[in-house]
Scaffold this motif. Structure first.
Motif, PDB file in Angstrom:
ATOM      1  N   ILE A 242       0.797   8.106  11.845  1.00 58.77           N
ATOM      2  CA  ILE A 242       1.168   7.420  10.606  1.00 58.77           C
ATOM      3  C   ILE A 242       0.832   8.369   9.469  1.00 58.77           C
ATOM      4  O   ILE A 242      -0.340   8.612   9.191  1.00 58.77           O
ATOM      5  N   TYR A 243       1.850   8.928   8.839  1.00 57.80           N
ATOM      6  CA  TYR A 243       1.606  10.040   7.912  1.00 57.80           C
ATOM      7  C   TYR A 243       2.080   9.714   6.498  1.00 57.80           C
ATOM      8  O   TYR A 243       2.525   8.619   6.196  1.00 57.80           O
ATOM      9  N   ASP A 244       1.945  10.717   5.623  1.00 55.84           N
ATOM     10  CA  ASP A 244       2.335  10.626   4.212  1.00 55.84           C
ATOM     11  C   ASP A 244       1.570   9.538   3.460  1.00 55.84           C
ATOM     12  O   ASP A 244       2.109   8.846   2.600  1.00 55.84           O
ATOM     13  N   ARG A 245       0.306   9.428   3.782  1.00 52.55           N
ATOM     14  CA  ARG A 245      -0.590   8.535   3.039  1.00 52.55           C
ATOM     15  C   ARG A 245      -0.660   8.998   1.584  1.00 52.55           C
ATOM     16  O   ARG A 245      -0.715  10.196   1.310  1.00 52.55           O
ATOM     17  N   ILE A 246      -0.672   8.079   0.654  1.00 52.18           N
ATOM     18  CA  ILE A 246      -0.606   8.430  -0.767  1.00 52.18           C
ATOM     19  C   ILE A 246      -1.859   9.164  -1.207  1.00 52.18           C
ATOM     20  O   ILE A 246      -2.981   8.718  -0.950  1.00 52.18           O
ATOM     21  N   GLU A 247      -1.657  10.283  -1.878  1.00 51.49           N
ATOM     22  CA  GLU A 247      -2.770  11.077  -2.406  1.00 51.49           C
ATOM     23  C   GLU A 247      -2.782  11.151  -3.922  1.00 51.49           C
ATOM     24  O   GLU A 247      -3.807  11.432  -4.529  1.00 51.49           O
ATOM     25  N   PHE A 248      -1.648  10.869  -4.564  1.00 48.07           N
ATOM     26  CA  PHE A 248      -1.512  11.160  -5.987  1.00 48.07           C
ATOM     27  C   PHE A 248      -2.139  10.127  -6.912  1.00 48.07           C
ATOM     28  O   PHE A 248      -2.295  10.368  -8.105  1.00 48.07           O
ATOM     29  N   ASN A 249      -2.504   8.957  -6.349  1.00 46.46           N
ATOM     30  CA  ASN A 249      -3.101   7.921  -7.192  1.00 46.46           C
ATOM     31  C   ASN A 249      -3.900   6.979  -6.299  1.00 46.46           C
ATOM     32  O   ASN A 249      -3.329   6.239  -5.502  1.00 46.46           O
ATOM     33  N   ASP A 250      -5.228   7.001  -6.452  1.00 46.31           N
ATOM     34  CA  ASP A 250      -6.082   6.210  -5.566  1.00 46.31           C
ATOM     35  C   ASP A 250      -5.769   4.720  -5.642  1.00 46.31           C
ATOM     36  O   ASP A 250      -5.888   4.006  -4.635  1.00 46.31           O
ATOM     37  N   ARG A 251      -5.373   4.221  -6.817  1.00 48.81           N
ATOM     38  CA  ARG A 251      -5.154   2.774  -6.925  1.00 48.81           C
ATOM     39  C   ARG A 251      -3.981   2.304  -6.068  1.00 48.81           C
ATOM     40  O   ARG A 251      -3.876   1.122  -5.753  1.00 48.81           O
ATOM     41  N   PHE A 252      -3.098   3.202  -5.673  1.00 48.71           N
ATOM     42  CA  PHE A 252      -2.007   2.814  -4.786  1.00 48.71           C
ATOM     43  C   PHE A 252      -2.477   2.696  -3.333  1.00 48.71           C
ATOM     44  O   PHE A 252      -1.782   2.077  -2.512  1.00 48.71           O
ATOM     45  N   ARG A 253      -3.611   3.300  -3.014  1.00 47.39           N
ATOM     46  CA  ARG A 253      -4.196   3.157  -1.676  1.00 47.39           C
ATOM     47  C   ARG A 253      -5.249   2.058  -1.623  1.00 47.39           C
ATOM     48  O   ARG A 253      -5.484   1.478  -0.567  1.00 47.39           O
ATOM     49  N   TYR A 254      -5.916   1.804  -2.745  1.00 42.67           N
ATOM     50  CA  TYR A 254      -6.975   0.801  -2.774  1.00 42.67           C
ATOM     51  C   TYR A 254      -6.329  -0.581  -2.886  1.00 42.67           C
ATOM     52  O   TYR A 254      -6.168  -1.145  -3.962  1.00 42.67           O
ATOM     53  N   VAL A 255      -5.930  -1.118  -1.744  1.00 42.27           N
ATOM     54  CA  VAL A 255      -5.120  -2.335  -1.733  1.00 42.27           C
ATOM     55  C   VAL A 255      -5.629  -3.317  -0.691  1.00 42.27           C
ATOM     56  O   VAL A 255      -6.355  -2.965   0.239  1.00 42.27           O
ATOM     57  N   ASP A 256      -5.225  -4.546  -0.873  1.00 37.38           N
ATOM     58  CA  ASP A 256      -5.461  -5.583   0.127  1.00 37.38           C
ATOM     59  C   ASP A 256      -4.737  -5.184   1.417  1.00 37.38           C
ATOM     60  O   ASP A 256      -3.626  -4.631   1.382  1.00 37.38           O
ATOM     61  N   VAL A 257      -5.358  -5.467   2.553  1.00 33.81           N
ATOM     62  CA  VAL A 257      -4.687  -5.166   3.824  1.00 33.81           C
ATOM     63  C   VAL A 257      -3.342  -5.884   3.895  1.00 33.81           C
ATOM     64  O   VAL A 257      -2.403  -5.396   4.545  1.00 33.81           O
ATOM     65  N   ALA A 258      -3.224  -7.033   3.242  1.00 34.18           N
ATOM     66  CA  ALA A 258      -1.946  -7.756   3.207  1.00 34.18           C
ATOM     67  C   ALA A 258      -0.883  -6.942   2.495  1.00 34.18           C
ATOM     68  O   ALA A 258       0.295  -6.950   2.879  1.00 34.18           O
ATOM     69  N   SER A 259      -1.273  -6.229   1.459  1.00 33.59           N
ATOM     70  CA  SER A 259      -0.330  -5.400   0.705  1.00 33.59           C
ATOM     71  C   SER A 259       0.113  -4.196   1.524  1.00 33.59           C
ATOM     72  O   SER A 259       1.298  -3.843   1.553  1.00 33.59           O
ATOM     73  N   ASP A 260      -0.839  -3.550   2.206  1.00 36.09           N
ATOM     74  CA  ASP A 260      -0.494  -2.387   3.027  1.00 36.09           C
ATOM     75  C   ASP A 260       0.488  -2.792   4.128  1.00 36.09           C
ATOM     76  O   ASP A 260       1.519  -2.142   4.335  1.00 36.09           O
TER      77      ASP A 260
END
Length: 539
Positions: A242-260
């Motif tokens: 599972i690749y291309d995890r977002i690196e350019f903005n932490d708030r786009f990764r810091y999410v509810d598991v429901a959102s991911d």
């Protein structure tokens, strides 16, 4: 003090850089070909057995690659973050230098640009391709759910991450999305859809505030993937990447598991597999022992679809993207926004919107608008009646023909065929808008039975207008060529007498709509009413 050559390098045009990167001779391993792709933020070069990814010098606010220093940092950050879920693919970051007018990849010298170097994964095992070939289904989603659940469960609670599940933090992203797409109104999104989605988002925040706080308190905000869609999943018999995890903005990764998880469910829906999207969300909820996440998934699917529509709109505005590709991006953006509208109003289950009402109430105009907004099939009893009789849709037959065409026997046949086609749609998980009077309780009951059997949601929308408005509309039909409905002013009293008001339907089953205004105003009110119901309803 940098040399004059270095200062000139810093002003090299994107076209010059692209010429270098698209030339097979530029790469140390001398590939036979270079396949070039681009997104709104990156250039990607497929040079078997590697992939080189170069970040564009852009600043979108939420993403800032505007300086060489930032591009280097985010290249290194991308490699580090993605090694957690796809260690085998991410190799390193390599510089691009220019010396004496010649460009080359190098680990020494003064880089003009940087590239992420990856191993090219076999094309046959990307999830999007597997899905199109019928080789990606519940067993594969089970593997993805297992990997992601372990990834989330391996994280310890972090207060700085948990904060991003609070509504004031979530609004940073949602407000940004609406602000950055307002200029696309009339191009990739219409104003009614834009306003409906903004209303739904705010209403959901307002009505579900305790739920969002509970998610933070229970630790469901994680350092996730942030961009979990089919193109970022590579699954083979030997492994899962599972690749291309977002690196350019932490708030786009810091999410509810429901959102991911919702991102992947939304992407499956975009590919025509709402059923697999629902399956995946259910499996994630079970693996995480988090049934509450299902109360949020339609909301987050809506947000994810909106983000994809925004990204496609941005790519369509890039002058370096060829015109045909720009138009394709606009087409996809419209589809994503329509999907977001679906999640915000009727959710992810197969759905039937049955537009009913008395003669002249404006049913067909409303049904046409809704079918267009959702990109759904529009099944009209008026058209179907003419089709079954072998008559042209836009011609009103003589009185003798109308006498049997609208007889109880032929009306029963028409509604029977309407219900049969509705069932066919639901069996393929296709939603649709029904446009018919549904004047009898029996007809409404049969439709309810079909939806109950197939697990589809059903909502009746009763178009209502004053008698004077309805009579004016019926009179106007005499002068409107091509009108499919044969009802005229002379039929007003007779048809009204036959109409059984839907008194048996509860407020959960029926929405009354005043349809005596302009079509866009009525459509906007309907969508807003549906969004309000969705924001307040449990799954």
């Amino acid at each position: 003090m940098p040399s004059q050559e270095a200062r000139l390098d810093e002003r090299v045009s994107p076209e010059e850089l692209l010429r270098f990167l698209r030339d097979p001779r530029s790469y140390p391993h001398h590939p036979e070909r270079v396949d070039f792709l681009q997104t709104h933020a990156s250039y990607v070069f497929l040079v078997p057995p590697y992939v080189y990814k170069v970040k564009k010098p852009v600043n979108f606010g939420f993403l800032d690659y505007s300086t060489l220093e930032k591009r280097k940092y985010f290249c290194e950050r991308e490699v580090a973050l993605n090694r957690e879920l796809c260690a085998e693919a991410y190799l390193d970051v390599i510089g691009i230098v220019r010396e004496n007018g010649s460009w080359r990849f190098a680990r020494e010298g003064r880089p003009l640009e940087y590239a992420v170097r990856m191993v090219e994964l076999p094309d046959e095992f990307f999830a999007k391709r597997l899905l199109s070939e019928g080789r990606f289904g519940e067993p594969e989603l089970e593997r993805v759910a297992e990997r992601l659940a372990a990834f989330y469960e391996g994280q310890r609670p972090n207060e700085s991450i948990l904060e991003w599940g609070r509504i004031d933090k979530l609004r940073i992203t949602s407000d940004e999305n609406f602000a950055q797409t307002e200029g696309d109104i009339g191009k990739t999104i219409d104003r009614t859809t834009w306003e409906t989605l903004r209303f739904f988002t705010e209403e959901f925040y307002r009505q579900r505030a305790p739920l969002f706080e509970r998610r933070v308190r229970n630790g469901w905000i994680k350092d996730g993937h942030g961009d979990l869609h089919l193109e970022h999943i590579h699954i083979s018999p030997q492994g899962l990447c599972i690749y291309d995890r977002i690196e350019f903005n932490d708030r786009f990764r810091y999410v509810d598991v429901a959102s991911d998880a919702a991102f992947l469910a939304m992407d499956l829906a975009f590919q025509g597999r709402l059923d697999l999207g629902r399956y995946f969300l259910d499996r994630m909820a079970r693996r995480l022992n988090d049934p509450e996440m299902l109360e949020l998934t339609d909301f987050y699917c809506c947000q994810r679809a909106y983000v994809r529509g925004k990204v496609e709109s941005m790519t369509a505005r890039d002058p370096l993207v060829p015109q045909p590709a720009q138009e394709e991006c606009r087409r996809r953006a419209r589809r994503y926004f329509a999907l977001g509208l679906r999640y915000a109003t009727v959710g992810s289950r197969p759905a039937i919107l049955a537009i009913m009402g008395r003669v002249g109430a404006g049913k067909t105009t409303l049904a046409t608008g809704l079918a267009r907004a959702f990109s759904w099939n529009h099944l009209s009893s008026d058209r179907l009646r003419k089709e079954l009789a072998g008559l042209p849709a836009g011609e009103r037959p003589g009185e003798e023909v109308r006498s049997w065409l609208y007889s109880p026997e032929f009306s029963k046949k028409t509604y029977g065929e309407l219900l049969r086609r509705t069932l066919d749609s639901l069996r393929t998980s296709a939603s649709c808008v029904l446009d018919a009077t549904f004047s009898s309780r029996e007809e409404r009951s049969k439709l309810q039975e079909i939806c109950s059997q197939t697990g589809a949601s059903l909502l009746f929308l009763e178009a209502q207008a004053d008698d004077s408005v309805r009579k004016t509309r019926l009179s106007a039909r005499e002068k409107e060529p091509g009108t499919v409905s044969d009802a005229r002013l002379e039929n007003f009293a007779l048809l009204d007498d036959r109409y059984e008001p839907p008194a048996e339907l509860s407020d959960k089953e029926l929405v009354a709509i005043r349809s005596d205004r302009g079509p866009e105003e009525v459509l906007s009110e309907v969508l807003r009413a549906l969004a309000l119901r969705k924001a307040s309803a449990l799954p």
